[in-house]
Design a protein around this motif. Structure first.
Motif, short mmCIF file in Angstrom:
data_model
loop_
_atom_site.label_atom_id
_atom_site.label_comp_id
_atom_site.label_asym_id
_atom_site.label_seq_id
_atom_site.Cartn_x
_atom_site.Cartn_y
_atom_site.Cartn_z
N LEU A 220 58.06 16.12 -99.60
CA LEU A 220 57.27 16.73 -100.66
C LEU A 220 55.85 17.00 -100.21
O LEU A 220 55.27 16.24 -99.43
CB LEU A 220 57.21 15.81 -101.89
CG LEU A 220 58.34 15.92 -102.93
CD1 LEU A 220 59.66 15.48 -102.35
CD2 LEU A 220 58.01 15.12 -104.17
N ASP A 221 55.27 18.09 -100.74
CA ASP A 221 53.85 18.36 -100.58
C ASP A 221 53.39 19.13 -101.81
O ASP A 221 54.12 19.95 -102.37
CB ASP A 221 53.56 19.16 -99.31
CG ASP A 221 52.07 19.20 -98.98
OD1 ASP A 221 51.31 18.39 -99.56
OD2 ASP A 221 51.66 20.02 -98.14
N GLY A 222 52.17 18.85 -102.21
CA GLY A 222 51.60 19.54 -103.35
C GLY A 222 50.31 18.86 -103.79
O GLY A 222 50.05 17.73 -103.40
N PRO A 223 49.50 19.58 -104.53
CA PRO A 223 49.77 20.93 -105.02
C PRO A 223 49.69 21.98 -103.91
O PRO A 223 48.89 21.86 -102.98
CB PRO A 223 48.66 21.16 -106.04
CG PRO A 223 47.52 20.28 -105.56
CD PRO A 223 48.17 19.07 -104.97
N LEU A 224 50.55 23.00 -104.05
CA LEU A 224 50.51 24.16 -103.18
C LEU A 224 50.57 25.42 -104.05
O LEU A 224 51.35 25.46 -105.01
CB LEU A 224 51.68 24.17 -102.20
CG LEU A 224 51.67 23.12 -101.08
CD1 LEU A 224 53.01 23.13 -100.35
CD2 LEU A 224 50.53 23.37 -100.11
N ALA A 225 49.75 26.41 -103.72
CA ALA A 225 49.90 27.71 -104.36
C ALA A 225 51.13 28.40 -103.76
O ALA A 225 51.59 28.05 -102.68
CB ALA A 225 48.65 28.55 -104.13
N PHE A 226 51.67 29.37 -104.47
CA PHE A 226 52.91 30.02 -104.04
C PHE A 226 52.79 30.60 -102.64
O PHE A 226 53.71 30.47 -101.82
CB PHE A 226 53.29 31.11 -105.04
CG PHE A 226 54.56 31.86 -104.68
CD1 PHE A 226 55.79 31.24 -104.76
CD2 PHE A 226 54.50 33.17 -104.24
CE1 PHE A 226 56.95 31.91 -104.42
CE2 PHE A 226 55.66 33.86 -103.90
CZ PHE A 226 56.89 33.22 -103.99
N ASP A 227 51.65 31.24 -102.34
CA ASP A 227 51.53 31.88 -101.03
C ASP A 227 51.58 30.87 -99.90
O ASP A 227 52.31 31.05 -98.91
CB ASP A 227 50.26 32.75 -100.95
CG ASP A 227 48.98 31.97 -101.23
OD1 ASP A 227 49.08 30.83 -101.76
OD2 ASP A 227 47.89 32.50 -100.95
N ASN A 228 50.83 29.77 -100.02
CA ASN A 228 50.84 28.83 -98.91
C ASN A 228 52.02 27.87 -98.95
O ASN A 228 52.19 27.05 -98.05
CB ASN A 228 49.50 28.07 -98.78
CG ASN A 228 49.02 27.50 -100.09
OD1 ASN A 228 49.74 26.77 -100.74
ND2 ASN A 228 47.78 27.85 -100.47
N ALA A 229 52.87 28.00 -99.95
CA ALA A 229 54.14 27.26 -99.95
C ALA A 229 55.19 27.97 -99.11
O ALA A 229 55.98 27.32 -98.41
CB ALA A 229 54.65 27.08 -101.37
N ILE A 230 55.19 29.33 -99.13
CA ILE A 230 56.27 30.05 -98.45
C ILE A 230 55.82 30.88 -97.26
O ILE A 230 56.64 31.34 -96.49
CB ILE A 230 57.04 30.96 -99.43
CG1 ILE A 230 56.15 32.10 -99.94
CG2 ILE A 230 57.62 30.16 -100.58
CD1 ILE A 230 56.93 33.21 -100.60
N SER A 231 54.52 31.05 -97.09
CA SER A 231 54.02 31.88 -95.99
C SER A 231 53.31 31.02 -94.95
O SER A 231 52.24 30.45 -95.23
CB SER A 231 53.04 32.94 -96.52
OG SER A 231 52.34 33.55 -95.45
N PRO A 232 53.84 30.92 -93.73
CA PRO A 232 53.15 30.16 -92.67
C PRO A 232 51.75 30.71 -92.40
O PRO A 232 50.82 29.94 -92.12
CB PRO A 232 54.07 30.34 -91.46
CG PRO A 232 55.42 30.64 -92.03
CD PRO A 232 55.15 31.43 -93.28
N ASP A 233 51.58 32.02 -92.47
CA ASP A 233 50.27 32.61 -92.22
C ASP A 233 49.27 32.18 -93.29
O ASP A 233 48.12 31.84 -92.97
CB ASP A 233 50.36 34.14 -92.19
CG ASP A 233 51.05 34.66 -90.94
OD1 ASP A 233 51.12 33.90 -89.95
OD2 ASP A 233 51.54 35.80 -90.97
N ALA A 234 49.70 32.20 -94.56
CA ALA A 234 48.80 31.79 -95.65
C ALA A 234 48.42 30.32 -95.50
O ALA A 234 47.25 29.94 -95.70
CB ALA A 234 49.47 32.03 -96.99
N ALA A 235 49.38 29.47 -95.14
CA ALA A 235 49.09 28.05 -94.95
C ALA A 235 48.12 27.83 -93.79
O ALA A 235 47.20 27.01 -93.87
CB ALA A 235 50.39 27.29 -94.72
N ARG A 236 48.31 28.60 -92.72
CA ARG A 236 47.44 28.48 -91.55
C ARG A 236 46.02 28.91 -91.89
O ARG A 236 45.04 28.23 -91.53
CB ARG A 236 47.99 29.31 -90.39
CG ARG A 236 47.12 29.30 -89.14
CD ARG A 236 47.72 30.18 -88.05
NE ARG A 236 48.04 31.53 -88.52
CZ ARG A 236 47.13 32.48 -88.70
NH1 ARG A 236 45.85 32.23 -88.43
NH2 ARG A 236 47.49 33.68 -89.14
N ILE A 237 45.90 30.02 -92.59
CA ILE A 237 44.57 30.53 -92.96
C ILE A 237 43.82 29.53 -93.85
O ILE A 237 42.62 29.33 -93.72
CB ILE A 237 44.70 31.89 -93.66
CG1 ILE A 237 45.15 32.96 -92.65
CG2 ILE A 237 43.38 32.31 -94.31
CD1 ILE A 237 45.60 34.26 -93.28
#
Length: 319
Positions: A220-237
């Protein structure tokens, strides 16, 4: 090349794999409550022809037979239990499951509340120690993984205790389908714990519950916004470092409104299919919609079948 690319984007290979896996197993007896229109009756018949279920049709005999005749559907090989109306069909379908004559329950042309009302009755229903919840198993052609979205159909504004069950139900489904240990994102509007947004606090609490063994079987991880939950690029940024961010397989939404809008956005904008299943009862409940296409109905049956067979082979639903 462009035409080939578009064609590839609009295939639904994830569902095909689930259906193929289910077809390798024994079709299970399935209580179909009130299949009194073309869509629901055809769905049950086609799922039976595909080897996914063995239907027990429950509803007004004259109406079911009239639909079958009008649509040229052969239901002669199926058991048909005659009851007067939809509420009686829901109650009888649950009774058939309680008697051990069916291992799956399938919604026909009655309202979801009628069927789930019969399922959740205290003395005569199919309740367990777990909260009932819904999962959309979504095949999004433009996304590499199957997405599990919960809860977008049953629990309107779940509290923390209910969310614990919602998360655990989804994890158990993922594991029961043989997909391994899931990465679970607890969604909110932002990825930081913010007192003004209660869902961020609940997300943090759920992650700590997992750390303490109150939720098991997933990361589990959270809170996460939708973009950084499913997009590796968004999470990296955003600088989020976790095994879940950018790679989530289960998306736990804050409430039904958010989940319903998310699922329908993916369906109507990204050409996704959304197979629906209700968990937390003694047996999986196949909860299809009148708008579902044949592939989605088949996938819903396949998901329920695979889960039920897993329960046969292993322990029943955990408390």
């Amino acid at each position: 090349m462009a035409t080939a690319a578009v064609s590839e984007l609009h295939t639904h290979q994830k569902y095909e794999r689930l259906i193929a896996a289910a077809q390798s197993l024994e079709a299970l007896p399935t209580a179909v409550a009130h299949p009194c229109d073309e869509t629901s009756l055809r769905g049950a018949v086609e799922a039976a022809e595909a080897g996914l279920i063995a239907p027990i049709l429950i509803g007004p005999r004259d109406r079911i037979e009239a639909v079958a005749k009008a649509q040229r559907l052969d239901i002669s090989r199926f058991e048909l239990i005659d009851v007067p109306h939809s509420r009686a069909a829901a109650d009888k379908a649950v009774e058939v499951v309680r008697a051990g004559r069916a291992e799956l329950l399938m919604k026909g042309s009655l309202h979801s509340d009628e069927l789930l009302g019969a399922v959740t009755k205290k003395d005569t229903g199919l309740r367990t120690g777990r909260r009932i919840s819904h999962v959309f198993v979504m095949d999004v052609p433009t996304h590499p993984q199957t997405l599990f979205i919960t809860d977008a159909a049953v629990n309107i504004a779940p509290d923390l205790v209910a969310k614990r069950d919602i998360v655990q139900n989804a994890i158990d489904l993922f594991v029961g389908l043989g997909l391994g240990r899931p990465k679970v994102a607890i969604l909110s509007a932002v990825e930081t714990v913010t007192p003004a947004i209660p869902s961020t606090i609940e997300a943090a609490a759920l992650c700590k519950m997992a750390d303490r063994g109150q939720i098991t079987g997933g990361e589990l991880d959270g809170p996460l916004a939708f973009d950084n939950a499913i997009s590796p690029d968004a999470a990296r940024i955003k600088g989020i470092k976790s095994s879940v961010a950018g790679q989530a397989q289960i998306l736990v939404v804050p409430d039904l409104e958010a989940g319903n809008m998310l699922a329908k956005n993916l369906t109507f904008i990204s050409n996704a299919d959304a197979a629906g299943i209700v968990l937390g009862a003694r047996v999986p409940v196949i909860l299809t919609s009148r708008a579902d296409n044949v592939r989605t109905r088949m996938a819903s049956c396949a998901v329920a079948m695979l889960l039920a067979h897993n329960r046969r082979a292993n322990a029943p639903i955990r408390a």
